[in-house]
Design a protein around this motif. Structure first.
Motif, mmCIF file in Angstrom:
data_model
loop_
_atom_site.group_PDB
_atom_site.id
_atom_site.type_symbol
_atom_site.label_atom_id
_atom_site.label_comp_id
_atom_site.label_asym_id
_atom_site.label_seq_id
_atom_site.Cartn_x
_atom_site.Cartn_y
_atom_site.Cartn_z
ATOM 1 N N ALA A 241 -33.094 19.360 87.690
ATOM 2 C CA ALA A 241 -31.654 19.178 87.905
ATOM 3 C C ALA A 241 -31.021 19.015 86.562
ATOM 4 C CB ALA A 241 -31.164 18.328 89.059
ATOM 5 N N MET A 242 -31.448 17.948 86.058
ATOM 6 C CA MET A 242 -30.933 17.723 84.573
ATOM 7 C C MET A 242 -31.211 18.729 83.552
ATOM 8 S SD MET A 242 -31.776 13.585 84.553
ATOM 9 C CE MET A 242 -31.008 13.353 83.061
ATOM 10 N N HIS A 243 -32.145 19.405 83.637
ATOM 11 C CA HIS A 243 -32.566 20.401 82.612
ATOM 12 C C HIS A 243 -31.896 21.497 82.804
ATOM 13 C CE1 HIS A 243 -34.628 23.788 80.914
ATOM 14 N NE2 HIS A 243 -34.379 24.468 81.949
ATOM 15 N N GLN A 244 -31.254 21.909 84.135
ATOM 16 C CA GLN A 244 -30.481 23.164 84.238
ATOM 17 C C GLN A 244 -29.178 22.776 83.840
ATOM 18 O OE1 GLN A 244 -31.874 25.918 84.379
ATOM 19 N NE2 GLN A 244 -33.642 26.028 85.421
ATOM 20 N N SER A 245 -28.634 21.503 84.199
ATOM 21 C CA SER A 245 -27.193 21.203 83.803
ATOM 22 C C SER A 245 -27.250 21.297 82.456
ATOM 23 C CB SER A 245 -26.990 19.949 84.372
ATOM 24 O OG SER A 245 -25.695 19.436 83.874
ATOM 25 N N GLN A 246 -27.883 20.725 81.624
ATOM 26 C CA GLN A 246 -27.823 20.740 80.173
ATOM 27 C C GLN A 246 -28.147 22.310 79.623
ATOM 28 O OE1 GLN A 246 -27.387 17.901 78.093
ATOM 29 N NE2 GLN A 246 -26.976 17.482 80.325
ATOM 30 N N SER A 247 -29.074 22.881 80.342
ATOM 31 C CA SER A 247 -28.895 24.461 80.095
ATOM 32 C C SER A 247 -27.820 25.361 80.143
ATOM 33 C CB SER A 247 -30.082 25.157 80.820
ATOM 34 O OG SER A 247 -31.179 24.681 80.677
ATOM 35 N N ALA A 248 -27.134 24.766 81.347
ATOM 36 C CA ALA A 248 -25.881 25.446 81.465
ATOM 37 C C ALA A 248 -24.740 25.291 80.549
ATOM 38 C CB ALA A 248 -25.180 24.959 82.864
ATOM 39 N N VAL A 249 -24.876 23.943 79.862
ATOM 40 C CA VAL A 249 -23.729 23.517 79.006
ATOM 41 C C VAL A 249 -24.234 24.481 77.456
ATOM 42 C CG1 VAL A 249 -23.132 21.709 77.250
ATOM 43 C CG2 VAL A 249 -23.384 21.290 79.695
ATOM 44 N N LEU B 45 -33.690 19.604 67.943
ATOM 45 C CA LEU B 45 -35.031 19.925 68.513
ATOM 46 C C LEU B 45 -35.954 18.875 68.332
ATOM 47 C CD1 LEU B 45 -35.056 23.550 66.393
ATOM 48 C CD2 LEU B 45 -34.405 22.960 68.598
ATOM 49 N N ARG B 46 -36.920 19.155 69.203
ATOM 50 C CA ARG B 46 -37.958 17.901 69.241
ATOM 51 C C ARG B 46 -38.804 17.682 67.893
ATOM 52 N NH1 ARG B 46 -41.322 14.699 71.281
ATOM 53 N NH2 ARG B 46 -40.031 14.880 73.243
ATOM 54 N N ASP B 47 -38.706 18.521 66.869
ATOM 55 C CA ASP B 47 -39.405 18.060 65.671
ATOM 56 C C ASP B 47 -38.351 17.565 64.621
ATOM 57 O OD1 ASP B 47 -38.216 20.430 64.845
ATOM 58 O OD2 ASP B 47 -40.044 21.400 64.111
ATOM 59 N N GLN B 48 -37.072 17.486 65.229
ATOM 60 C CA GLN B 48 -36.144 16.873 64.242
ATOM 61 C C GLN B 48 -35.641 15.428 64.892
ATOM 62 O OE1 GLN B 48 -33.142 20.020 65.195
ATOM 63 N NE2 GLN B 48 -33.449 20.782 63.147
ATOM 64 N N ILE B 49 -36.475 15.030 65.952
ATOM 65 C CA ILE B 49 -35.924 13.877 66.494
ATOM 66 C C ILE B 49 -37.183 12.770 66.353
ATOM 67 C CG2 ILE B 49 -36.728 13.973 68.868
ATOM 68 C CD1 ILE B 49 -33.721 13.545 69.410
ATOM 69 N N GLN B 50 -36.793 11.587 66.002
ATOM 70 C CA GLN B 50 -37.708 10.232 66.174
ATOM 71 C C GLN B 50 -37.082 9.466 67.349
ATOM 72 O OE1 GLN B 50 -38.369 8.304 62.347
ATOM 73 N NE2 GLN B 50 -37.577 10.032 61.530
ATOM 74 N N ALA C 91 -39.662 16.893 76.686
ATOM 75 C CA ALA C 91 -38.672 17.759 76.075
ATOM 76 C C ALA C 91 -38.849 18.439 74.954
ATOM 77 C CB ALA C 91 -37.231 16.930 76.277
ATOM 78 N N ASP C 92 -38.261 19.804 74.860
ATOM 79 C CA ASP C 92 -38.304 20.585 73.745
ATOM 80 C C ASP C 92 -36.990 20.409 72.821
ATOM 81 O OD1 ASP C 92 -40.891 21.889 74.031
ATOM 82 O OD2 ASP C 92 -39.752 22.439 76.094
ATOM 83 N N VAL C 93 -36.162 20.368 73.498
ATOM 84 C CA VAL C 93 -34.768 20.092 72.780
ATOM 85 C C VAL C 93 -33.811 19.110 73.467
ATOM 86 C CG1 VAL C 93 -33.826 22.084 74.284
ATOM 87 C CG2 VAL C 93 -32.618 21.406 72.286
ATOM 88 N N PHE C 94 -32.977 18.161 72.952
ATOM 89 C CA PHE C 94 -32.220 17.057 73.353
ATOM 90 C C PHE C 94 -30.702 17.608 73.084
ATOM 91 C CE2 PHE C 94 -35.738 13.951 74.128
ATOM 92 C CZ PHE C 94 -36.739 14.801 73.356
ATOM 93 N N MET D 234 -34.903 29.238 74.261
ATOM 94 C CA MET D 234 -35.092 28.357 75.829
ATOM 95 C C MET D 234 -35.741 29.717 76.746
ATOM 96 S SD MET D 234 -31.453 26.455 75.895
ATOM 97 C CE MET D 234 -31.314 26.705 77.396
ATOM 98 N N ALA D 235 -35.194 31.006 76.500
ATOM 99 C CA ALA D 235 -36.005 31.848 77.531
ATOM 100 C C ALA D 235 -37.499 32.065 77.220
ATOM 101 C CB ALA D 235 -35.062 33.087 77.650
ATOM 102 N N SER D 236 -37.531 32.349 75.942
ATOM 103 C CA SER D 236 -38.988 32.996 75.707
ATOM 104 C C SER D 236 -40.010 31.907 75.708
ATOM 105 C CB SER D 236 -38.579 33.728 73.931
ATOM 106 O OG SER D 236 -38.706 32.749 73.126
ATOM 107 N N GLY D 237 -39.720 30.488 75.387
ATOM 108 C CA GLY D 237 -40.405 29.476 75.278
ATOM 109 C C GLY D 237 -40.550 28.742 76.501
ATOM 110 N N GLN D 238 -39.668 29.092 77.390
ATOM 111 C CA GLN D 238 -39.185 28.095 78.717
ATOM 112 C C GLN D 238 -39.218 26.869 78.235
ATOM 113 O OE1 GLN D 238 -39.267 29.163 82.013
ATOM 114 N NE2 GLN D 238 -38.529 31.008 80.922
ATOM 115 N N TRP D 239 -38.157 26.596 77.356
ATOM 116 C CA TRP D 239 -37.934 25.185 76.922
ATOM 117 C C TRP D 239 -37.410 24.200 77.713
ATOM 118 C CZ3 TRP D 239 -36.042 25.459 71.077
ATOM 119 C CH2 TRP D 239 -37.061 25.647 70.152
ATOM 120 N N LEU D 240 -37.639 23.007 77.717
ATOM 121 C CA LEU D 240 -37.394 21.992 78.382
ATOM 122 C C LEU D 240 -35.989 21.181 77.847
ATOM 123 C CD1 LEU D 240 -37.780 20.521 81.580
ATOM 124 C CD2 LEU D 240 -39.085 19.158 80.311
ATOM 125 N N VAL D 241 -34.960 21.072 78.401
ATOM 126 C CA VAL D 241 -33.901 20.203 77.679
ATOM 127 C C VAL D 241 -33.395 19.116 78.354
ATOM 128 C CG1 VAL D 241 -31.334 20.830 77.009
ATOM 129 C CG2 VAL D 241 -32.739 22.768 77.461
#
Ligand SMILES: Cc1cc2nc3c(=O)[nH]c(=O)nc-3n(C[C@H](O)[C@H](O)[C@H](O)COP(=O)(O)OP(=O)(O)OC[C@H]3O[C@@H](n4cnc5c(N)ncnc54)[C@H](O)[C@@H]3O)c2cc1C
Length: 390
Positions: free
Chosen positions: A88-96, A188-193, A164-167, A114-121
């Motif tokens: 639910a949270m992933h899809q709501s963030q995806s909608a945004v 993106l995940r590799d931009q976040i600590q 998560a792949d993106v925040f 997000m589509a090709s890698g099926q990323w989790l937001v």
């Protein structure tokens, strides 16, 4: 999409959801007991393509409607509420991310990934300094000499961060901006600590792995959404999160009442004398589930009828009423289920054990505190007509 294509898309979503829900049900108790992410189910959701369902076709997704995703969410939540909550949270963030990418190349490119890698937001709106008041931030977007932006958010509450792949992170627009002058940035995940605080031992939704972090992000200015966060909130995040989370709470209620019904059938098959009081309770639970489904369906129709006569305020009141009503209904229905199952619902092990459902149900009122929502409605409702037509 043509009719035949949309029919086959619906059938494949249906099949994929059944498989993912079966897997989620098989792991639900272990996920709860161990307080761990349902990684095998998240892998299956990725492999089945169920994470990117909302992404429009021009960005490589199937562009399915929110209604489809809400139903997937309910099915997953019947099996494992933690999985449903993550979904639910992933899809709501995806909608945004979809609704507000505007004409930014970077943000549109994110949709394709997000589509090709099926990323989790994931979402990082809550902050230690401001608590549950997500419409204000203390942290801010800080331009660096190399043109990058740095963002430090302390005490961020984030679910399923390790997966998560993106925040999507909220922050003040600049150091001198007011607390409510917020922007959302896709990091993106590799931009976040993420520096984790001591882990929480939550009452429920233990598989969502909601933890506190001090977050440091470095990203480009092109990753900031142009519109104010207040626009994302009112137009997309508020309606989609209440609809999707409403499906989570409904899923818990349906699953708990399903156990209670199975318990009564089991007794009847075993030749136990009829228990009219428990049957009456089951009927009461069924009426509450019907009421629940009706409110969710009405809000779903309201969302789809974007050009309908309701004002923005009336819509906001309806979505918030769904949230507060659902939090109460899910607790009442799980309580009824426990009364029906009695000690079989109270004691582990056993197929009628209800502890997980009851603990998960209590997340509803806390996850954005109901009192905060009622507080924000308390002045608005003075001006909303009560005698509206159906
Ligand atoms: C399972 C779960 C998962 C979560 N996942 C995430 C996530 O992924 N990302 C994220 O950003 N956040 C997440 N959160 C945090 C969530 O969004 C809320 O911010 C948080 O639950 C609010 O916590 P609170 O009750 O302490 O705060 P508050 O809302 O501040 O409430 C604290 C107390 O103050 C009262 N109160 C405060 N202000 C008011 C007011 N104006 N009117 C009336 N009463 C008021 C409330 O009634 C309550 O008693 C999650 C929370 C949960 C439970």
């Amino acid at each position: 999409m043509k009719a035949a294509e949309s029919l086959s898309a619906a059938a494949s979503v249906e099949d994929a959801t059944s498989r993912a829900a079966q897997l989620a049900a098989a792991h639900a108790d272990a996920v709860d007991r161990e307080g761990r992410l349902p990684t095998e189910v998240l892998d299956a959701l990725r492999a089945e393509g169920l994470l990117g369902l909302l992404v429009p076709t021009r960005h490589g997704g199937p562009g399915l409607p929110l209604r489809t995703v809400v139903n997937v969410c309910r099915r997953l939540s019947e099996a494992c509420a933690s999985t449903g909550l993550i979904y639910a949270m992933h899809q709501s963030q995806s909608a945004v991310a979809i609704q507000h990418a505007q004409n930014s190349d970077w943000l549109q490119g994110l949709l394709a990934r997000m589509a090709s890698g099926q990323w989790l937001v994931a979402s990082a709106t809550t902050e230690g300094a401001t608590g549950g008041a997500i419409r204000s931030s203390a942290c801010f977007l800080d331009p660096q000499t190399d043109g990058h932006l740095r963002l430090r958010k302390n005490g961020a509450v984030i679910s399923y961060a390790p997966a998560a792949d993106v925040f999507l992170v909220s922050a003040r627009r600049a150091e001198d901006a007011a607390p409510t002058d917020q922007r959302l940035v896709a990091v993106l995940r590799d931009q976040i600590q993420l520096h984790a605080h001591a882990p929480w031992n939550p009452m429920g939704m233990r598989g969502a792995r909601t933890d506190r972090y001090d977050l440091v992000a470095d990203c480009g200015p092109e990753q900031v959404y142009a519109e104010p966060f207040s626009v994302h909130m009112s137009q997309t995040m508020l309606p989609t999160s209440h609809l999707l989370l409403g499906a989570v709470w409904l899923g818990i209620a349906v699953s708990a009442l399903g156990r209670a019904r199975a318990f009564l059938r089991h007794r009847n098959r075993g030749g136990a004398p009829l228990n009219p009081i428990a049957n009456l309770r089951l009927a009461e639970g069924e009426t509450l589930v019907q009421q629940f489904r009706g409110t969710l369906a009405a809000c779903m129709a309201l969302y789809e009828d974007a050009d309908g006569p309701q004002t923005a305020t009336e819509r906001m009141v309806s979505y918030n009423a769904l949230k507060v009503g659902a939090s109460e209904l899910v607790v009442r229905v799980t309580d009824i289920a426990l009364r029906i199952c009695g000690i079989q619902g109270y004691m582990e092990p056993g197929e009628f054990y209800l502890s997980r459902h009851i603990r998960d149900a209590h997340a509803a009122a806390v996850m954005v505190n109901d009192d905060r929502i009622l507080g924000s409605l308390s002045t608005v409702v003075l001006g909303v007509p009560l005698n509206r037509d159906l």
